[in-house]
Design an enzyme around this catalytic site. Sequence first.
Site, mmCIF file in Angstrom:
data_model
loop_
_atom_site.group_PDB
_atom_site.id
_atom_site.type_symbol
_atom_site.label_atom_id
_atom_site.label_comp_id
_atom_site.label_asym_id
_atom_site.label_seq_id
_atom_site.Cartn_x
_atom_site.Cartn_y
_atom_site.Cartn_z
ATOM 1 C CE LYS A 1 -2.943 3.276 1.675
ATOM 2 N NZ LYS A 1 -2.422 4.397 1.468
ATOM 3 N N GLY B 1 2.789 4.506 0.534
ATOM 4 C CA GLY B 1 2.752 5.400 1.831
ATOM 5 C C GLY B 1 2.587 4.440 3.139
ATOM 6 C CB CYS B 2 2.291 1.000 4.019
ATOM 7 S SG CYS B 2 2.411 -0.200 5.428
ATOM 8 C CB ILE B 3 5.266 3.608 8.272
ATOM 9 C CG1 ILE B 3 4.876 5.091 8.118
ATOM 10 C CG2 ILE B 3 6.479 3.478 8.947
ATOM 11 C CD1 ILE B 3 4.554 5.623 9.836
ATOM 12 C CB THR C 1 8.505 2.675 3.375
ATOM 13 O OG1 THR C 1 7.571 3.125 2.776
ATOM 14 C CG2 THR C 1 9.890 3.574 3.033
#
Length: 140
Positions: free
Chosen positions: A9, A11-13, A16
Amino acid sequence: MATVTFYEKPGCINNTRQKRLLAAAGHQVIAKNILTENWQAERLRIFFGALAVRNWFNYSAPAIKNGEIDADNLTEQEALVLMLKNPLLIRRPLMQVGNRFMAGFDQEIVNNWIGLKEIETNQDLENCPRPLTQPNCGHE
């Protein structure tokens, strides 16, 4: 070095962080948006292998956190239908290396599968650390 197709997804921390660990180990990461991928039940199912149905789900998804969906009481078919309608329910990331598939990012399993240079033992890389109320938190 492996080429990892990595369904995330954006933008998912945690996604990343997971991609950084893979890249640091020398793997090529091909990131794809799990929310816009054209999923079919049969294709999605292969990522879950022998996992119990309850372990197919992203427990940070609003529908699960709010109690709208009880992942403990679903059949495989019911789970897949819900995930096709709402991809936020899918446990992330989904990863493919050649003909092998995986859902989630258990660092020990990933390390045994394709290798990691380092393992972040002090961080939970599977559950979203942000509250549901935070805007653009990756839940939506």
